[in-house]
Design an enzyme around this catalytic site. Structure first.
Site, short mmCIF file in Angstrom:
data_model
loop_
_atom_site.label_atom_id
_atom_site.label_comp_id
_atom_site.label_asym_id
_atom_site.label_seq_id
_atom_site.Cartn_x
_atom_site.Cartn_y
_atom_site.Cartn_z
N GLU A 355 0.91 -0.98 -0.01
CA GLU A 355 0.08 -0.03 -0.10
C GLU A 355 0.89 1.29 0.08
O GLU A 355 0.39 2.29 -0.64
CB GLU A 355 -0.96 0.13 1.21
CG GLU A 355 -2.05 0.80 1.14
CD GLU A 355 -3.25 0.84 2.25
OE1 GLU A 355 -4.05 0.06 1.90
OE2 GLU A 355 -2.93 1.28 3.36
N HIS A 386 6.40 -26.81 3.32
CA HIS A 386 5.81 -27.87 2.77
C HIS A 386 4.47 -27.41 2.04
O HIS A 386 3.64 -28.05 1.75
CB HIS A 386 5.09 -28.78 4.14
CG HIS A 386 6.33 -29.62 4.79
ND1 HIS A 386 6.49 -30.67 4.77
CD2 HIS A 386 6.85 -29.08 5.67
CE1 HIS A 386 7.47 -31.18 5.43
NE2 HIS A 386 7.64 -30.01 6.41
N LYS A 514 -13.69 1.57 -3.72
CA LYS A 514 -14.83 2.11 -2.98
C LYS A 514 -15.87 3.10 -3.66
O LYS A 514 -17.00 2.92 -3.15
CB LYS A 514 -14.15 2.91 -1.70
CG LYS A 514 -13.27 2.14 -0.70
CD LYS A 514 -13.12 2.74 0.56
CE LYS A 514 -12.10 3.85 0.31
NZ LYS A 514 -11.62 4.36 1.50
#
EC number: 5.3.1.9
Length: 549
Positions: A355, A386, A514
């Site tokens: 960000e 793994h 937004k």
């Protein structure tokens, strides 16, 4: 801060030529030529943290040229600008002073002609008094019972930092149960509310403006749930507190503004855990441990602001990152903590880095022609071994990695920690030096097998090595050392943004989605077919409406 395109500096041109010399040099070659390489390419901080950057594709000449880049782009001036309260977040006309929140030396820091430290200290004292009342049981809920559970409702910086730190410092936690709600998906708040009792739960609503959609949606759902039992709005004040600056909205919600904890516009969300946003941390581990967290960060702040670039740990890590991202074409960095309590550390700095430096426009407003922020990802070891280490070891992409581990564990169960650390040490060795075809064939001979009969499998067991890593070994993960480690990464991010000529402390990239969501939300209120968007978005919305009916 100066606006300098880094690619136009003589240092960048020199680094480009140097890369041509270095691209085929292996880490194994560098160690073979220098028996003291570890000593030369590692440093300690406060005898609490060892940073080993020797397993990188760098020489002293590489570092010298990278230091030249820092000088030509005026990194020293940028550091001074931030610490002095200059408004370096120019697109929002704001200073950037998370360092003031942990300024334990209490030296004046001036913004707009005013020392901010008295207000910082006043909020700290207010948080101390409030937290001590909650932790001690002096604070009672509406039925006279003490608080047992705390629910932090926030998103982004109001969630990731406090959640990461409370998890990392679990060995220091008190009796209070901590819960974090961020996602506007109702499942998140619903599952938390199943676990808590309205008579003994405190909600912290973390939103500077008290208008953040996700946070306020969850806060109102929590309030409705609470009132379904409490049945009286006056009881809200005993069970809700606000981390905000909007006193009017806080009061209208039913929260006593005496229990509103402020922060300032010079505190960026992803750098806000040091502020009132850290109240959940204080409630989890106590005020004294929070002060230790601040003190560790302050110690790293002093190191960063006073240490010459040649020995400055955040600067060194930042420069090495630029080297890989811009010259080797490495697009990602993995953060791999070998400590289960640190399981949210990579996610926290995924936001912290991406960000901050995920920008394609420079400080002059022009599109850049070089790489800026890397993709950050990671998981705790040994789980990652793994899962995705296969690609790091034998894939076609270079993935520089930071390995982080404590020498001392909080849970010394039999030989668990030795096994964990043996993997920590082994992975960076394997990534650096690999395993040659000759070694693979010899292993078969040692097993009494003829390598020529196993030619079909030998190539798959070869490891090229030459995969770069940093190792960060902490003496122990304490509030102080964690604070220093977080600040190390914060300043690394700032350094890269300063050199790469971008604005690190705004985040306009979160706005467009937004805005569009706010436009779409009313369209979801009925069953009418939608045709106001592109065909894909129309199709998705209309299928959603058909399926929900």
């Amino acid at each position: 801060m100066k606006n300098i395109n880094p690619t136009q500096t003589s240092a960048w041109q020199a680094l480009q030529k140097h890369y041509d010399d270095m691209k085929d040099v292996t880490i194994a070659d560098l160690f073979a030529k220098d028996s003291d390489r570890f000593t030369r390419f590692s440093a300690t901080f406060d005898d609490l943290m060892l940073v080993d950057f020797s397993k990188n594709r760098i020489t002293e000449e590489t570092l010298a040229k990278l230091q030249d880049l820092a000088k030509e782009t005026d990194l020293a001036g940028a550091i001074k600008s931030m610490f002095s309260g200059e408004k370096i977040n120019r697109t929002e006309d704001r200073a950037v002073l998370h360092v003031a929140l942990r300024n334990r030396s209490n030296t004046p820091i001036i913004v707009d002609g005013k020392d901010v430290m008295p207000e910082v200290n006043a909020v700290l004292e207010k948080m101390k008094a409030f937290s001590e009342a909650i932790i001690s049981g002096q604070w009672k809920g509406y039925t006279g019972k003490a608080i047992t559970d705390v629910v932090n409702i926030g998103i982004g910086g109001s969630d990731l930092g406090p959640f990461m730190v409370t998890e990392a410092l679990r060995p220091y936690k008190n009796h209070l149960n901590m819960h974090f709600v961020s996602n506007v998906d109702g499942t998140h708040i619903a599952e938390v509310l199943k676990k808590v009792n309205p008579e003994t739960t405190l909600f912290l609503v973390a939103s500077k403006t008290f208008t953040t959609q996700e946070t306020m949606t969850n806060a109102h759902s929590a309030r409705d749930w609470f009132l379904s039992t409490a049945n009286d709005e006056k009881h809200v004040a005993k069970h809700f507190a606000a981390l905000s600056t909007n006193a009017k909205a806080v009061g209208e919600f039913g929260i006593d503004t005496a229990n509103m904890f402020e922060f300032w516009d010079w505190v960026g969300g992803r750098y806000s855990l040091w502020s009132a946003i850290g109240l959940s941390i204080i409630l989890s581990v106590g005020f004294d441990n929070f002060v230790e967290l601040l003190s560790g960060a302050h110690a790293m702040d002093k190191h960063f602001s006073t240490t010459p670039a040649e020995k400055n740990l955040p600067v060194l890590l930042a420069l090495i990152g630029i080297w890989y991202n811009n010259f080797f074409g490495a697009e990602t960095e993995a953060i791999l903590p070998y400590d289960q309590y640190m399981h949210r550390f990579a996610a926290y700095f995924q936001q912290g880095n991406m960000e901050s430096n995920g920008k394609y426009v420079d400080r002059n407003g022009n599109a850049v022609d070089y790489q800026t922020g890397p993709i950050i990802w990671g998981e705790p070891g040994t789980n990652g071994q793994h899962a995705f280490y296969q690609l790091i070891h034998q894939g076609t992409k270079m993935v520089p990695c930071d390995f982080i581990a404590p020498a001392i564990t909080h849970n010394p169960l039999s030989d668990h920690h030795q096994k964990l650390l043996s993997n920590f040490f082994a992975q960076t060795e394997a990534l650096a030096f690999g395993k040659s075809r000759e070694v693979v064939e010899q292993e078969y001979r040692d097993q009494g097998k003829d390598p020529s009969q196993l030619e079909h499998v030998v190539p798959f067991k070869v490891f090229e090595g030459n995969r770069p890593t940093n190792s960060i070994l902490l003496r122990e993960i304490t509030p102080f050392s964690l604070g220093a480690l977080i600040a190390l990464y914060e300043h690394k991010i700032f350094t890269q943004g300063a050199i790469l000529n971008i604005f690190t402390f705004d985040q306009w990239g979160v706005e467009l989605g937004k805005q569009l969501a706010n436009r779409i939300l009313p369209e979801l209120g009925d069953d009418k077919a939608i045709s106001s968007h592109d065909s894909s978005t129309n199709g998705l919305i209309n299928r959603y409406k058909a399926w929900r009916a």
